[in-house]
Design a protein around this motif. Structure first.
Motif, PDB file in Angstrom:
ATOM      1  N   LEU A 214      85.719  27.731 -53.515  1.00 46.30           N
ATOM      2  CA  LEU A 214      87.054  28.316 -53.766  1.00 46.30           C
ATOM      3  C   LEU A 214      86.957  29.655 -52.867  1.00 46.30           C
ATOM      4  O   LEU A 214      87.916  29.871 -52.617  1.00 46.30           O
ATOM      5  CB  LEU A 214      87.617  28.296 -54.869  1.00 46.30           C
ATOM      6  N   ASN A 215      85.483  30.412 -53.310  1.00 45.92           N
ATOM      7  CA  ASN A 215      85.533  31.397 -52.349  1.00 45.92           C
ATOM      8  C   ASN A 215      85.266  31.840 -50.993  1.00 45.92           C
ATOM      9  O   ASN A 215      85.296  31.875 -50.195  1.00 45.92           O
ATOM     10  CB  ASN A 215      83.594  32.381 -53.197  1.00 45.92           C
ATOM     11  N   LYS A 218      89.221  31.400 -49.725  1.00 46.19           N
ATOM     12  CA  LYS A 218      90.170  32.350 -49.725  1.00 46.19           C
ATOM     13  C   LYS A 218      90.045  33.229 -48.919  1.00 46.19           C
ATOM     14  O   LYS A 218      90.639  33.997 -48.977  1.00 46.19           O
ATOM     15  CB  LYS A 218      90.374  32.981 -51.521  1.00 46.19           C
ATOM     16  N   LYS A 219      88.299  33.174 -48.244  1.00 47.18           N
ATOM     17  CA  LYS A 219      88.065  33.972 -47.046  1.00 47.18           C
ATOM     18  C   LYS A 219      88.281  34.012 -45.833  1.00 47.18           C
ATOM     19  O   LYS A 219      87.608  35.365 -44.864  1.00 47.18           O
ATOM     20  CB  LYS A 219      86.749  34.563 -47.765  1.00 47.18           C
ATOM     21  N   ILE A 245      93.770  31.424 -54.515  1.00 48.63           N
ATOM     22  CA  ILE A 245      93.389  31.023 -53.054  1.00 48.63           C
ATOM     23  C   ILE A 245      94.598  32.813 -52.749  1.00 48.63           C
ATOM     24  O   ILE A 245      94.218  33.708 -51.269  1.00 48.63           O
ATOM     25  CB  ILE A 245      93.573  30.567 -52.517  1.00 48.63           C
ATOM     26  N   TYR A 248      94.044  36.542 -53.726  1.00 48.54           N
ATOM     27  CA  TYR A 248      92.899  37.246 -52.433  1.00 48.54           C
ATOM     28  C   TYR A 248      93.517  37.231 -51.116  1.00 48.54           C
ATOM     29  O   TYR A 248      93.477  38.985 -50.830  1.00 48.54           O
ATOM     30  CB  TYR A 248      91.840  35.814 -52.722  1.00 48.54           C
ATOM     31  N   ARG A 249      94.399  36.794 -50.973  1.00 51.41           N
ATOM     32  CA  ARG A 249      95.065  36.576 -48.997  1.00 51.41           C
ATOM     33  C   ARG A 249      95.972  37.825 -48.778  1.00 51.41           C
ATOM     34  O   ARG A 249      96.127  38.167 -48.338  1.00 51.41           O
ATOM     35  CB  ARG A 249      95.309  34.945 -48.457  1.00 51.41           C
ATOM     36  N   THR A 256      97.919  33.312 -43.112  1.00 55.77           N
ATOM     37  CA  THR A 256      98.346  32.566 -43.555  1.00 55.77           C
ATOM     38  C   THR A 256      99.082  31.591 -43.208  1.00 55.77           C
ATOM     39  O   THR A 256     100.313  32.029 -43.663  1.00 55.77           O
ATOM     40  CB  THR A 256      98.198  32.211 -45.308  1.00 55.77           C
TER      41      THR A 256
END
Length: 310
Positions: A214-215, A218-219, A245, A248-249, A256
């Motif tokens: 996930l990390n 999302k980055k 996700i 965070y974005r 995205t």
């Protein structure tokens, strides 16, 4: 070259060996590239420097002949070049134009991560995209690419694309073409087949640490979620994976993009509202949809099914 030849003659007592060596020397220094190199460096190379560096000149000429004949050399993908270093003739090796092209292509591929998507998409090109009936999505794609490039310099958030439309109209191809064009400009992206990703994340709960995956996702500088809405979501996948996700974005203004067979309206009402058990959760769906709308504008794609043309 007469004085140089005189210097060479003194090295050999055997007349036959001397004759062979002098002929070899004469052939090498008459090579057009070598002759031009010696002319260009005549003030930096003495006659003795040329005699001492003859083995390098021979190496250069011999390798060029092998390359011209299509033979495999000890340094595949590289070609020799003559230089002068501190009055010494040296041969250095530089990548050929073909090698440079291959290296650049490999580097571009490394800039595009594709998870559970066909390998053929790695060759998708904006220039090859069939625009018939899809001019607006293509214009939006080109604008997004330009804004992404500027984003790296100016920090202005480029709003992504939400491509909606029926099966086979080219949504996934356009996303891949955008990713490849971004890679040409040094911008990293990741493109994910969302239904497959949902299955993998569910498995990661049992077999590993889903937070690590996930990390990473999302980055990523540019994220593309392909085919969102194709399979029913669990509440956990919607809220604790997709929701995290997108949150965070949105907070970090990271570009995205999405593709779906569903319009934004149908995605919210048919896909995000009902979980895999059939429970209705409209408020949670609305929160997810707000993030998608912040990140992307919707563009409908129309046309025939290019996967299965009639």
């Amino acid at each position: 070259m007469d004085n140089i030849s005189d210097g060479l003659k003194r090295r050999f007592r055997d007349p036959k060996m001397r004759e062979q060596y002098l002929k070899l020397f004469d052939d090498v220094v008459k090579d057009p590239t070598v002759a031009q190199f010696l002319k260009d460096n005549q003030e930096r190379l003495s006659k003795q420097d040329i005699i001492t560096g003859f083995s390098k000149l021979y190496e250069f000429v011999n390798l060029r002949k092998e390359l011209a004949a299509g033979k495999q050399t000890f340094a595949p993908g590289y070609e020799p070049q003559l230089i002068v270093s501190n009055h010494h003739i040296e041969v250095v090796y530089h990548p050929t134009a073909k090698m440079v092209e291959q290296q650049q292509a490999h580097q571009r591929q490394k800039m595009v991560g594709m998870i559970n998507l066909p390998k053929g998409l790695r060759n998708a090109r904006i220039e090859d995209y069939d625009i018939s009936g899809r001019e607006e999505p293509l214009r939006a794609a080109l604008t997004f690419i330009d804004e992404c490039i500027d984003y790296q310099k100016k920090g202005h958030f480029p709003k992504g694309l939400y491509l909606s439309g029926s099966l086979g109209v080219g949504k996934t191809y356009l996303l891949a073409a955008i990713a490849n064009k971004l890679a040409e400009n040094g911008i990293q992206s990741m493109m994910i087949h969302f239904p497959s990703f949902s299955v993998e994340m569910t498995g990661a709960i049992q077999n590993g640490n889903p937070n690590q995956i996930l990390n990473q996702i999302k980055k990523v500088p540019v994220l593309m979620l392909d085919d969102i809405g194709a399979t029913r979501l669990t509440s956990w996948m919607r809220d604790d994976v997709l929701g995290i996700i997108l949150e965070y974005r949105m907070q970090n203004e990271l570009p995205t993009l999405f593709s779906s067979n569903l319009s934004m309206k149908d995605l919210q009402e048919q896909y995000l509202t009902y979980n895999n058990r059939g429970d209705s959760e409209p408020l949670k769906a609305m929160r997810i949809m707000e993030r998608i709308k912040f990140l992307a504008n919707e563009y409908q794609m129309i046309g025939s099914n290019r996967r299965n043309p009639e």
